[in-house]
Scaffold this active site. Sequence first.
Site, mmCIF file in Angstrom:
data_model
loop_
_atom_site.group_PDB
_atom_site.id
_atom_site.type_symbol
_atom_site.label_atom_id
_atom_site.label_comp_id
_atom_site.label_asym_id
_atom_site.label_seq_id
_atom_site.Cartn_x
_atom_site.Cartn_y
_atom_site.Cartn_z
ATOM 1 C CG HIS A 27 -55.449 -26.928 0.863
ATOM 2 N ND1 HIS A 27 -56.160 -25.756 0.842
ATOM 3 C CD2 HIS A 27 -56.075 -27.771 -0.006
ATOM 4 C CE1 HIS A 27 -57.172 -25.878 -0.017
ATOM 5 N NE2 HIS A 27 -57.147 -27.090 -0.532
ATOM 6 C CG HIS A 56 -57.265 -17.149 3.992
ATOM 7 N ND1 HIS A 56 -56.207 -18.042 4.072
ATOM 8 C CD2 HIS A 56 -58.149 -17.704 3.120
ATOM 9 C CE1 HIS A 56 -56.442 -19.079 3.295
ATOM 10 N NE2 HIS A 56 -57.611 -18.904 2.700
#
Length: 521
Positions: free
Chosen positions: A410, A403
């Site tokens: 995160h 992706h």
Amino acid sequence: MFNSFLNLCKNILSRIKKMFAETQSRRVKAFVIRSRAAKYYLKNTPILLHHNNGDENRFPNKVASFTKGLPHNELGEVDIDAYSHFLEVLKTGDANAFETISLGGERKLINPQASYAFELVGPDSHQLEIPSAPSFSSVEAADEMVELYWQALTRDIPFTQYNTNPLTISAANELSSLSDFKGPKVYGKVTPDTLFRGNTPGALEGPYISQFLWKDIPYVAKSIVQRYHTTTPNDNHLTSYRDWLSVQNGSSPPTPNVFDPIPRYIRNARDLGEYVHRDISIEDGLTPVLILLSYGNEVFDSSNPYLTSSTQEKFVTFGPPHVLDFVSRAARPGLESAWFQKWLVHRRLRPEEFGGRIHNTITGAANYPINWEVLNSEAVSQTFNMYGTYLLPQAYEEGCPTHPSYPAGHGVFIGAIVTMLKAFFNESFIIPDPVIASEDGLFLNPYDGLPLTVGGELDKLAYNIAIGRNGAGVHYRSEGINSLQLGEKVAIGILLDYKETYNEEFEGFSFTTFDGKKETV
């Protein structure tokens, strides 16, 4: 007798009417609270025209766009027909159309349809924005890559050796010489103490790793020691061109990671990179919550309405279940906002892909407009001397995920999580008995430096999680602070939507934002 029965019936009927009225009033009030929150976003949130850095349109061969997993030629340039179809599918949002994307191998794209998901609490993901990523040919992008090459070269050096190791000293010196490097500096210079760190004051104080990633975790009726499995030194991947090209086309990892059989406390960038390779999302919030709750009432923020009550104790509201709920519920909306930006706005190439462009430019196989500060850097030269290619060494066997790079997932979810934590807890509270990991990662030793506060260590935790994957080679520095601030917006929206749901007299949550401002919600 009949009159007594009649009076009883009247009393029962009266009670039923009263209960119905109270229930109806409650239903209406609940409806008003929910509808008011929805109307707020409808009336007060402008329709945004999201902008990217223009690279996708600037380069017809899409060399500055994320394409991993699609079919590529020998230069690692994507098949244009496959990419064009991929874009059309993204634009339509048709669930069935996603099954027609042309992949180059067996690896699947990670969850592009999440970019279309809706949320019932907080702002809609499409109503939040972040700045455009640095463009492919910019000096900033080149300088980010220089930092990433140094992080790959130094990922096995303990953080405690940064002041003495020749490689980390060389890294600080070269990063200081770059014209548009955005990392933290002291008097205009990168030092071994600021090397690879976050930009907020808390992230720069004390050890590199947050106390919340080292201290034992109180869990139900036991404690969990934070020693984690990591990979062995020099376990680096995708440094051969054939391997690199294979994974661009979606092939399985050509060489597996080799794991250290001994679990260790996080003591270097490899360990941190492997930690953020295996976490999912809410673990990074659960850990600090459980540690903080063990410190008792003093650690809660002074705005908590139960700290001054003489008859009541916090629990369902403003107590541990409330904290745990908000910390965990912030993570998925954060990821949804990241996935919208990744797939539908920016589609920035990963550092792994950028490394291939650098390799092909230096070797003369292609001529991409990459700034000379990375092409002529000591970091790239040392990488070639070690591996025989100019590719960016990856810590993960599979390289980066399938992706796009910008923003960092995160970074967004930990930004939302840490914002929630700062809202509930006293940022000035001093962490008792601070520790630091030994150079072999087998022990925790007492840390005897300046006091470490909850707010500072939460900011440090945010950066550890947000840019910990940079050390593995899968994200850029610019994705750190921008991703954290996007997650912060998600958390603030959730806090706002819940503001009218409390019965307590409550003046609002107050906390310090990632840009150092005081916010009250």
